[in-house]
Design an enzyme around this catalytic site. Structure first.
Site, PDB file in Angstrom:
ATOM      1  N   SER A  77       0.821  -1.225   0.000  1.00  0.00           N
ATOM      2  CA  SER A  77       0.000   0.000   0.000  1.00  0.00           C
ATOM      3  C   SER A  77       0.841   1.256   0.000  1.00  0.00           C
ATOM      4  O   SER A  77       1.719   1.419   0.837  1.00  0.00           O
ATOM      5  CB  SER A  77      -0.862   0.096   1.262  1.00  0.00           C
ATOM      6  OG  SER A  77      -1.466  -1.097   1.543  1.00  0.00           O
TER       7      SER A  77
ATOM      8  N   HIS B 133      -3.523   0.759  -4.276  1.00  0.00           N
ATOM      9  CA  HIS B 133      -2.921  -0.504  -4.706  1.00  0.00           C
ATOM     10  C   HIS B 133      -3.024  -0.579  -6.224  1.00  0.00           C
ATOM     11  O   HIS B 133      -4.116  -0.793  -6.754  1.00  0.00           O
ATOM     12  CB  HIS B 133      -3.664  -1.701  -4.120  1.00  0.00           C
ATOM     13  CG  HIS B 133      -3.583  -1.791  -2.626  1.00  0.00           C
ATOM     14  ND1 HIS B 133      -4.466  -1.164  -1.801  1.00  0.00           N
ATOM     15  CD2 HIS B 133      -2.714  -2.430  -1.815  1.00  0.00           C
ATOM     16  CE1 HIS B 133      -4.157  -1.416  -0.540  1.00  0.00           C
ATOM     17  NE2 HIS B 133      -3.084  -2.187  -0.515  1.00  0.00           N
TER      18      HIS B 133
ATOM     19  N   HIS C 227      -5.997  -8.574  -1.006  1.00  0.00           N
ATOM     20  CA  HIS C 227      -6.065  -8.883   0.418  1.00  0.00           C
ATOM     21  C   HIS C 227      -7.241  -9.800   0.729  1.00  0.00           C
ATOM     22  O   HIS C 227      -8.232  -9.830  -0.002  1.00  0.00           O
ATOM     23  CB  HIS C 227      -6.207  -7.591   1.223  1.00  0.00           C
ATOM     24  CG  HIS C 227      -5.079  -6.625   1.029  1.00  0.00           C
ATOM     25  ND1 HIS C 227      -5.006  -5.792  -0.059  1.00  0.00           N
ATOM     26  CD2 HIS C 227      -3.972  -6.390   1.767  1.00  0.00           C
ATOM     27  CE1 HIS C 227      -3.897  -5.066   0.015  1.00  0.00           C
ATOM     28  NE2 HIS C 227      -3.248  -5.408   1.112  1.00  0.00           N
TER      29      HIS C 227
ATOM     30  N   TYR D 203      -9.407  -9.333   2.993  1.00  0.00           N
ATOM     31  CA  TYR D 203     -10.620  -8.574   3.300  1.00  0.00           C
ATOM     32  C   TYR D 203     -11.411  -8.162   2.070  1.00  0.00           C
ATOM     33  O   TYR D 203     -12.556  -7.737   2.170  1.00  0.00           O
ATOM     34  CB  TYR D 203     -10.304  -7.340   4.165  1.00  0.00           C
ATOM     35  CG  TYR D 203      -9.340  -6.348   3.548  1.00  0.00           C
ATOM     36  CD1 TYR D 203      -9.737  -5.490   2.525  1.00  0.00           C
ATOM     37  CD2 TYR D 203      -8.017  -6.271   3.990  1.00  0.00           C
ATOM     38  CE1 TYR D 203      -8.847  -4.585   1.958  1.00  0.00           C
ATOM     39  CE2 TYR D 203      -7.126  -5.370   3.434  1.00  0.00           C
ATOM     40  CZ  TYR D 203      -7.547  -4.532   2.430  1.00  0.00           C
ATOM     41  OH  TYR D 203      -6.672  -3.650   1.870  1.00  0.00           O
ATOM     42  N   GLU D 204     -10.791  -8.282   0.888  1.00  0.00           N
ATOM     43  CA  GLU D 204     -11.532  -7.972  -0.334  1.00  0.00           C
ATOM     44  C   GLU D 204     -12.408  -9.145  -0.756  1.00  0.00           C
ATOM     45  O   GLU D 204     -13.185  -9.027  -1.705  1.00  0.00           O
ATOM     46  CB  GLU D 204     -10.560  -7.624  -1.466  1.00  0.00           C
ATOM     47  CG  GLU D 204      -9.758  -6.351  -1.224  1.00  0.00           C
ATOM     48  CD  GLU D 204      -8.655  -6.163  -2.263  1.00  0.00           C
ATOM     49  OE1 GLU D 204      -8.970  -5.775  -3.397  1.00  0.00           O
ATOM     50  OE2 GLU D 204      -7.483  -6.439  -1.943  1.00  0.00           O
TER      51      GLU D 204
ATOM     52  N   ALA E  96       2.701  -1.626   4.131  1.00  0.00           N
ATOM     53  CA  ALA E  96       2.507  -0.553   5.103  1.00  0.00           C
ATOM     54  C   ALA E  96       1.829  -1.207   6.296  1.00  0.00           C
ATOM     55  O   ALA E  96       0.988  -2.080   6.130  1.00  0.00           O
ATOM     56  CB  ALA E  96       1.639   0.550   4.515  1.00  0.00           C
TER      57      ALA E  96
ATOM     58  N   MET F 197      -2.352  -6.349   7.351  1.00  0.00           N
ATOM     59  CA  MET F 197      -3.391  -7.172   6.713  1.00  0.00           C
ATOM     60  C   MET F 197      -2.878  -7.919   5.486  1.00  0.00           C
ATOM     61  O   MET F 197      -3.675  -8.298   4.622  1.00  0.00           O
ATOM     62  CB  MET F 197      -4.573  -6.275   6.297  1.00  0.00           C
ATOM     63  CG  MET F 197      -5.136  -5.414   7.428  1.00  0.00           C
ATOM     64  SD  MET F 197      -6.428  -4.309   6.848  1.00  0.00           S
ATOM     65  CE  MET F 197      -6.578  -3.195   8.272  1.00  0.00           C
ATOM     66  N   SER F 198      -1.563  -8.133   5.389  1.00  0.00           N
ATOM     67  CA  SER F 198      -1.034  -8.791   4.175  1.00  0.00           C
ATOM     68  C   SER F 198       0.221  -9.583   4.509  1.00  0.00           C
ATOM     69  O   SER F 198       0.456  -9.945   5.664  1.00  0.00           O
ATOM     70  CB  SER F 198      -0.705  -7.719   3.123  1.00  0.00           C
ATOM     71  OG  SER F 198       0.403  -6.932   3.531  1.00  0.00           O
TER      72      SER F 198
ATOM     73  N   ASN G 241       1.420   4.305  10.735  1.00  0.00           N
ATOM     74  CA  ASN G 241       0.563   4.825  11.815  1.00  0.00           C
ATOM     75  C   ASN G 241       0.877   4.079  13.108  1.00  0.00           C
ATOM     76  O   ASN G 241       1.343   2.941  13.070  1.00  0.00           O
ATOM     77  CB  ASN G 241      -0.926   4.625  11.467  1.00  0.00           C
ATOM     78  CG  ASN G 241      -1.271   3.160  11.191  1.00  0.00           C
ATOM     79  OD1 ASN G 241      -1.063   2.665  10.079  1.00  0.00           O
ATOM     80  ND2 ASN G 241      -1.754   2.470  12.200  1.00  0.00           N
TER      81      ASN G 241
ATOM     82  N   HIS H 108      -7.172   5.723   6.501  1.00  0.00           N
ATOM     83  CA  HIS H 108      -6.407   5.335   5.315  1.00  0.00           C
ATOM     84  C   HIS H 108      -5.652   6.551   4.764  1.00  0.00           C
ATOM     85  O   HIS H 108      -4.582   6.402   4.180  1.00  0.00           O
ATOM     86  CB  HIS H 108      -7.343   4.740   4.257  1.00  0.00           C
ATOM     87  CG  HIS H 108      -6.621   4.107   3.098  1.00  0.00           C
ATOM     88  ND1 HIS H 108      -5.745   3.050   3.253  1.00  0.00           N
ATOM     89  CD2 HIS H 108      -6.617   4.389   1.773  1.00  0.00           C
ATOM     90  CE1 HIS H 108      -5.245   2.716   2.074  1.00  0.00           C
ATOM     91  NE2 HIS H 108      -5.753   3.516   1.154  1.00  0.00           N
TER      92      HIS H 108
HETATM   93  I1  8IG Z   1      -1.028   0.835   6.758  1.00  0.00           I
HETATM   94  O1  8IG Z   1      -2.818  -0.263  12.185  1.00  0.00           O
HETATM   95  C1  8IG Z   1      -1.796  -0.212   8.131  1.00  0.00           C
HETATM   96  N1  8IG Z   1      -2.231  -1.433   7.901  1.00  0.00           N
HETATM   97  N2  8IG Z   1      -4.152  -4.430  10.822  1.00  0.00           N
HETATM   98  N3  8IG Z   1      -3.477  -2.322  11.528  1.00  0.00           N
HETATM   99  C2  8IG Z   1      -3.617  -3.255  10.555  1.00  0.00           C
HETATM  100  N4  8IG Z   1      -3.246  -3.064   9.309  1.00  0.00           N
HETATM  101  C3  8IG Z   1      -2.708  -1.870   9.036  1.00  0.00           C
HETATM  102  C4  8IG Z   1      -2.520  -0.865   9.985  1.00  0.00           C
HETATM  103  C5  8IG Z   1      -2.921  -1.099  11.309  1.00  0.00           C
HETATM  104  N5  8IG Z   1      -1.956   0.185   9.383  1.00  0.00           N
END
Ligand code: 8IG
Length: 285
Positions: A30, A61, A83, A85-86, A113, A211-212, A235, A247
């Site tokens: 990302s 993406h 991902h 989640y998609e 990321a 998440m990846s 973050n 995001h």
């Molecule tokens: I960029 O804080 C990103 N991806 N799970 N948690 C999760 N995935 C993320 C985060 C986060 N920041």
């Protein structure tokens, strides 16, 4: 996993790039896909033109494969990934990296990321993944095993080899990019964690939440490839700072770090392409 699907993609990539062999693959996460535009003389193949490749639908993406060459060594850069989640299937999540390994890439750099959960991680940090924790209950190797890809019960005691991390850190130092090191926890998303979930991950030993990456790392190790994992912390994980997660914050941090990432990948790619032999990447054709 459908071995034939991998073989079809391998053939299409060889045909479209004019290179029947690549040595190193890089997956851009990302906000990091922009790096692909800096590749000298790269050939771009949109994922839509590679049979079976899933096309990312999320903003930030991209969805193209780039083939470049460094001193005669072919490098595949995968700009964009899909991902869990998609709603994609596990096979879809790992088709691109399996295709890369089957195309000869004995080393795969996985970037992402991520949220920072460690006591010493902060937005803007680049962190080498030392190990991972799979918190999704899902695995890309679920289902019948195809022995042509790898063993039924692959060892995961060294997914992110120390030797490769050490090499990456030395290369990064030559371009003045500091690299941290940490454990990455794979959450399913797409909602970010609650503060309690972040505390749980911390207590389990995680420094990064994302998440990846984990399914791809498992699939590459299954095939005998080497994995280098790099997280850009965009973050603070939930509850570790006052600001709510968004995001937009992620994208803004990734943009602010573009220079560092460009320097890091610009140094890593030629060096690791030169190191990577073709011996672990069994050709699928
Ligand atoms: I960029 O804080 C990103 N991806 N799970 N948690 C999760 N995935 C993320 C985060 C986060 N920041």
């Amino acid at each position: 996993m459908n071995y034939e699907a991998v073989a079809r993609a391998v053939t299409a990539i060889a045909h479209r790039t004019g290179r029947d062999h690549h040595r190193l693959a890089v997956v851009l996460g990302s906000g990091l896909s922009g790096y692909a535009a800096t590749l000298p003389g790269a050939i771009e193949v949109p994922y839509t033109e590679i049979p079976g490749f899933p096309v990312p639908g999320v903003a930030g993406h991209a969805g193209s494969l780039f083939s470049a060459e460094y001193d005669g060594a072919g490098v595949l850069v995968l700009a964009g990934r899909v991902h869990l989640y998609e709603g994609w299937e596990m096979d879809d999540l790992v088709l691109a990296v399996r295709t890369a390994v089957a195309s000869g890439c004995s080393t795969v750099i996985l970037t992402n990321a991520a949220g920072g959960a460690g006591d010493s991680t902060a937005p803007g940090d680049l962190v080498l993944i030392r190990d991972h924790i799979n918190l999704t209950g899902r695995n890309p190797l679920f289902g019948p095993n195809d022995d042509r890809l790898g063993p039924r019960f692959p060892d995961m005691s060294t997914v992110y080899q120390q030797q490769l991390r050490d090499r990456a850190r030395r290369i990064a130092a030559t371009v003045q990019v500091p690299l941290g090191e940490g454990v990455y926890a794979w959450f399913p998303g797409p909602s970010y964690e609650t503060p309690a979930e972040v505390q749980m991950a911390k207590r389990l030993g995680a420094d990064l939440v994302g998440m990846s990456t984990v399914p791809e790392a498992i699939a590459v190790r299954h095939m005998g490839g080497q994995v280098l994992g790099i997280s850009l912390v965009t973050n603070f994980a939930a509850g570790l700072s006052e600001t709510p997660l968004s995001h937009e914050e992620v994208t803004a941090t990734a943009n602010a770090c573009r220079d560092q990432i460009t320097r890091l990948l610009g140094a890593l790619i030629p060096e690791l392409a030169a190191d990577a032999g073709g011996e672990t990447g069994a050709a699928a054709t």
